[in-house]
Enzyme design. Structure first.
Site, PDB file in Angstrom:
ATOM      1  N   HIS A   4      -2.232  -0.264  -7.597  1.00 27.03           N
ATOM      2  CA  HIS A   4      -0.828  -0.685  -7.517  1.00 27.03           C
ATOM      3  C   HIS A   4      -0.813  -2.068  -6.873  1.00 27.03           C
ATOM      4  CE1 HIS A   4       3.288  -0.670  -5.856  1.00 27.03           C
ATOM      5  NE2 HIS A   4       3.580   0.360  -6.640  1.00 27.03           N
ATOM      6  N   GLN A  18       0.046   8.288  -3.626  1.00 33.45           N
ATOM      7  CA  GLN A  18       0.222   9.321  -4.664  1.00 33.45           C
ATOM      8  C   GLN A  18      -0.650  10.539  -4.389  1.00 33.45           C
ATOM      9  OE1 GLN A  18       2.560   9.220  -6.875  1.00 33.45           O
ATOM     10  NE2 GLN A  18       3.115   7.065  -6.998  1.00 33.45           N
ATOM     11  N   CYS A  37       4.336  -1.405 -11.401  1.00 31.46           N
ATOM     12  CA  CYS A  37       3.683  -2.234 -10.376  1.00 31.46           C
ATOM     13  C   CYS A  37       2.167  -2.165 -10.485  1.00 31.46           C
ATOM     14  CB  CYS A  37       4.115  -1.847  -8.960  1.00 31.46           C
ATOM     15  SG  CYS A  37       5.876  -1.999  -8.678  1.00 31.46           S
ATOM     16  N   LYS A  50       8.263   9.242  -1.101  1.00 33.00           N
ATOM     17  CA  LYS A  50       7.583   9.894  -2.218  1.00 33.00           C
ATOM     18  C   LYS A  50       7.220  11.342  -1.881  1.00 33.00           C
ATOM     19  CE  LYS A  50       5.443   5.642  -3.943  1.00 33.00           C
ATOM     20  NZ  LYS A  50       6.255   5.289  -5.105  1.00 33.00           N
ATOM     21  N   ASP A  63      -5.207   3.808  -0.301  1.00 34.79           N
ATOM     22  CA  ASP A  63      -3.804   3.866  -0.695  1.00 34.79           C
ATOM     23  C   ASP A  63      -3.528   5.327  -1.068  1.00 34.79           C
ATOM     24  OD1 ASP A  63      -1.374   3.918  -1.898  1.00 34.79           O
ATOM     25  OD2 ASP A  63      -1.731   2.205  -3.219  1.00 34.79           O
TER      26      ASP A  63
HETATM   27  C1  LIG Z   1      -0.225   4.091  -5.672  1.00 38.10           C
HETATM   28  C2  LIG Z   1       0.911   3.413  -4.972  1.00 38.10           C
HETATM   29  N1  LIG Z   1       0.646   2.544  -3.990  1.00 38.10           N
HETATM   30  C3  LIG Z   1       1.608   1.918  -3.313  1.00 38.10           C
HETATM   31  C4  LIG Z   1       2.934   2.123  -3.636  1.00 38.10           C
HETATM   32  C5  LIG Z   1       3.978   1.393  -2.867  1.00 38.10           C
HETATM   33  O1  LIG Z   1       4.807   2.285  -2.189  1.00 38.10           O
HETATM   34  P1  LIG Z   1       6.113   1.732  -1.442  1.00 38.10           P
HETATM   35  O2  LIG Z   1       6.905   0.995  -2.463  1.00 38.10           O
HETATM   36  O3  LIG Z   1       6.778   2.951  -0.929  1.00 38.10           O
HETATM   37  O4  LIG Z   1       5.626   0.836  -0.365  1.00 38.10           O
HETATM   38  C6  LIG Z   1       3.269   3.000  -4.659  1.00 38.10           C
HETATM   39  C7  LIG Z   1       4.682   3.194  -5.066  1.00 38.10           C
HETATM   40  O5  LIG Z   1       5.021   3.214  -6.215  1.00 38.10           O
HETATM   41  C8  LIG Z   1       2.234   3.666  -5.342  1.00 38.10           C
HETATM   42  O6  LIG Z   1       2.492   4.529  -6.329  1.00 38.10           O
END
Ligand SMILES: Cc1ncc(COP(=O)(O)O)c(C=O)c1O
Length: 441
Positions: free
Chosen positions: A143, A225, A388, A248, A222
């Site tokens: 992401h 998910q 993203c 999430k 990260d």
């Molecule tokens: C794998 C992953 N990393 C990071 C993020 C970023 O999360 P946030 O927008 O809550 O900071 C997301 C959100 O879509 C994600 O799916």
């Protein structure tokens, strides 16, 4: 985490769970809402909303500051929430830092390493210094939140950015990983679960590669998910940092968490500076509190943190193993159904491979935004676009995809609604006869 019953979730229990989520009983465009966009943000149970409301009705105060009763009560609840989130991921209380979201948590680590590289933090922080000749390793499926902060850190320090490629099956190329991760690797930043492919990455194998080099490598996970969808123990995984967001995992927006090993957080220079994170301040110098406060500058997101604690209570009560099992069941059903629809190409591991509860797919001849609009007309909410994660879409030759993502409140009937609607998309747009199947797998 409280002990779960180890009995699989049933349709009847999921129906009871749904009653805790008021939004799930609304209708959209004349149809019952089918919410399949938890991968972007989840819905909130009543207990989470009540926790936030109770805070504002009874306790509203700045934490760690006031001597009055409201401030003390707010501080207690704020810290209890931290304890809950820490226990949920198998961490110690002082290893969880509140952030705005996972994005800020990942930036916090990158900027702190950058600050150390500028010489900040004294001898304690020397181990975080990186520069030319050092390497930051990411993967092709990240992401943007776990890619751009590292691009920026590389640009600021002169370190090089490398990436582990993704195979045609949507998994990490572990042979390449073994070659890329080496003694120059100072940061290994990797998604636990891809938000596009659903791939569950082999974190223990990646950590072993990083530890085997003998270099002082920081493994940054990260976990956006993964923490919401499966039991996680960060100590067992032996990662150095992990980032995730409350929104999430049934919690509110505006709060996330950074896990960091205690000795690392306490040696790392701060990212944001200001009030509440210091011990002594003179006109030209400041001393910082230990973690986690050293990373929590300014007035904190108290109600959100407390509600995050309530979300974790809710998930723990159901049991993360059961939630993961239910999502797997729905995902395999979705994969099976999508494989039978001409022109649908699922991105990521095929049926039977380790996968989390989301499925992104390309629809031959129809743009993902049109697919999303078509599904919305039937009350079905999915995510469309690049989610993203542009590089991994490019890897699979598409600019956008449609993603359905499942959670504990989704039903088998909703998967059927999705499959029926997707089957109608290409005929509706008149491409069913003109474009061949793109090879579902
Ligand atoms: C794998 C992953 N990393 C990071 C993020 C970023 O999360 P946030 O927008 O809550 O900071 C997301 C959100 O879509 C994600 O799916």
């Amino acid at each position: 985490m409280t002990e779960s019953l180890r009995v699989p979730l049933t349709t009847a229990e999921v129906e009871r769970i749904r009653n805790d989520f008021p939004i799930l009983s609304r209708s959209v465009n004349g149809h019952p809402l089918v919410y399949l966009d938890t991968g972007a943000t989840s819905q909130n149970p009543i207990s989470v909303m009540e926790a936030e409301q109770e805070y504002y009705e009874q306790r509203n105060a700045a934490v760690h500051r006031g001597a009055h009763t409201l401030a003390a009560e707010a501080t207690d609840l704020f810290e209890q929430a931290r304890d809950k989130v820490a226990a949920f991921i198998g961490a110690a209380d002082d290893e969880v830092v509140w952030t705005s979201n996972a994005t800020e948590a990942l930036n916090l680590v990158a900027y702190s390493i950058g600050n150390a590289s500028l010489g900040r933090g004294g001898t304690d922080a020397a181990r975080f210094r990186i520069g030319p000749g050092d390497e930051i390793v990411v993967t092709e499926m990240e992401h943007h939140a776990n890619l751009i902060p590292w691009q920026e850190l590389a640009a600021r320090t002169g370190a090089s950015l490398r990436y582990i490629p993704v195979t045609d099956d949507g998994e990490l190329d572990m042979n390449a990983a073994a070659e890329i991760i080496g003694e120059r690797t100072r940061v290994l930043a990797v998604a636990h679960v891809s938000n596009v492919l659903g791939t569950i990455n082999p974190v223990p194998a990646l950590v072993s590669l990083a530890r085997a080099t003998g270099a002082d490598t920081f493994v940054v996970l990260d976990a956006c998910q993964s923490v919401p969808h499966m039991p996680i123990n960060v100590h067992a995984l032996d990662v150095d940092f992990a980032a995730f967001s409350a929104h999430k995992m049934l919690g509110p927006t505006g709060v996330g968490a950074l896990y960091g090993k205690s000795e690392l957080l306490n040696a790392m220079p701060p990212f944001l500076t200001g009030g509440s994170m210091i011990t002594v301040v003179t006109m030209d110098h400041a001393e910082f509190l230990p973690a986690p406060q050293r990373f929590e500058a300014g007035t904190q997101r108290v109600s959100q943190a407390i509600a995050f604690g309530a979300a974790v209570d809710y998930l723990s009560h159901i049991g993360m193993d059961r939630i993961q099992q239910w999502e797997e069941h729905l995902t395999q059903k979705a994969l099976q159904g999508l494989a039978d629809i001409p022109g649908i190409r699922v991105l990521g591991p095929g049926r039977g491979r380790p996968r989390s509860g989301l499925v992104a797919f390309d629809t031959a001849g129809v743009h993902a935004h049109d697919v999303g609009q078509f599904l919305d007309d039937r009350g079905i909410a999915v995510r469309v676009g690049h989610h993203c994660a542009q590089p991994v879409h490019r890897r699979f030759g598409v600019t956008a995809s449609t993603r359905a993502s499942f959670y504990l409140y989704n039903t088998e009937a909703e998967v059927d609604d999705l499959l029926n609607a997707v089957a109608d998309v290409r005929p509706f747009f008149g491409v069913a006869q003109t474009t061949g199947a793109a090879g579902a797998r």
